[in-house]
Design a protein around this motif. Structure first.
Motif, PDB file in Angstrom:
ATOM      1  N   GLY A 193      26.266  42.510  28.738  1.00  0.00           N
ATOM      2  CA  GLY A 193      27.490  41.498  28.885  1.00  0.00           C
ATOM      3  C   GLY A 193      28.571  42.202  27.904  1.00  0.00           C
ATOM      4  N   ARG A 194      29.036  41.233  27.124  1.00  0.00           N
ATOM      5  CA  ARG A 194      30.131  41.637  26.381  1.00  0.00           C
ATOM      6  C   ARG A 194      29.990  42.157  24.858  1.00  0.00           C
ATOM      7  N   VAL A 195      28.992  42.402  24.415  1.00  0.00           N
ATOM      8  CA  VAL A 195      28.574  43.022  23.329  1.00  0.00           C
ATOM      9  C   VAL A 195      27.471  44.129  23.488  1.00  0.00           C
ATOM     10  N   HIS A 196      27.558  45.279  23.213  1.00  0.00           N
ATOM     11  CA  HIS A 196      26.867  46.351  23.026  1.00  0.00           C
ATOM     12  C   HIS A 196      26.615  47.031  21.743  1.00  0.00           C
ATOM     13  N   ILE A 197      25.282  47.459  21.091  1.00  0.00           N
ATOM     14  CA  ILE A 197      25.341  47.869  19.964  1.00  0.00           C
ATOM     15  C   ILE A 197      24.447  48.986  19.794  1.00  0.00           C
ATOM     16  N   ALA A 233      38.775  40.715  28.487  1.00  0.00           N
ATOM     17  CA  ALA A 233      39.598  40.832  29.604  1.00  0.00           C
ATOM     18  C   ALA A 233      40.559  41.944  29.479  1.00  0.00           C
ATOM     19  N   GLU A 234      41.074  41.962  28.298  1.00  0.00           N
ATOM     20  CA  GLU A 234      42.174  43.052  27.736  1.00  0.00           C
ATOM     21  C   GLU A 234      41.512  44.318  27.927  1.00  0.00           C
ATOM     22  N   GLY A 235      40.307  44.475  27.790  1.00  0.00           N
ATOM     23  CA  GLY A 235      39.919  45.846  27.837  1.00  0.00           C
ATOM     24  C   GLY A 235      38.490  46.250  26.757  1.00  0.00           C
ATOM     25  N   VAL A 236      38.165  47.256  26.314  1.00  0.00           N
ATOM     26  CA  VAL A 236      36.997  47.520  25.652  1.00  0.00           C
ATOM     27  C   VAL A 236      37.636  48.109  24.262  1.00  0.00           C
TER      28      VAL A 236
END
Length: 136
Positions: A71-75, A90-93
């Motif tokens: 999803g939205r968080v990767h570590i 939504a604005e980017g990574v």
């Protein structure tokens, strides 16, 4: 009584051309024991407003040792002394590099407030319900 831990630290925002220092405050609150928060001040966001990213404390712990997240968080670990946190919006990574030792210190502090596995009320809830329903 709820306990809130705040740990200010610096991260490095990794861009295509450079790395930029970014302030962030790591936050843990005992009233939401499964979560950690990364709070970015307005000076570090696109819209100038404070931004808070909330995700599972276990995700942070797992990401210190191996690639983790969906999803939205990767570590994931990056060498022996750094950890990458990738935030998808939504604005980017945004890809941020943190000192792994600082993240580990934060987790240890949070474990002193709520031990891993102690996030659920368990037997205290059972005792409370038993007392409440006694004689029903």
């Amino acid at each position: 009584m709820h306990i809130t831990l705040d740990q200010p630290l610096g991260a490095r925002l990794i861009t295509r051309d450079q790395e930029v220092a970014v302030p962030v405050t790591l936050r843990y609150t005992s009233d939401d024991p499964l979560a950690v928060r990364f709070v970015f001040p307005g000076c570090a966001t696109l819209d100038g407003e404070t931004a808070t990213w909330t995700f599972a404390r276990t995700l942070l712990e797992e990401g210190l040792d191996a690639s983790s997240g969906v999803g939205r968080v990767h570590i994931w670990p990056c060498g022996p002394s750094h950890t990458i946190v990738e935030l998808h919006a939504a604005e980017g990574v945004a890809m941020l590099r943190f000192d792994s030792a600082a993240l580990q210190r934060f987790l240890r502090r949070s474990y002193r407030v709520t031990e891993p596995g102690g996030e659920f009320p368990g037997t205290a809830l059972d005792r409370g319900l038993a007392a409440l329903l006694d004689g029903v």
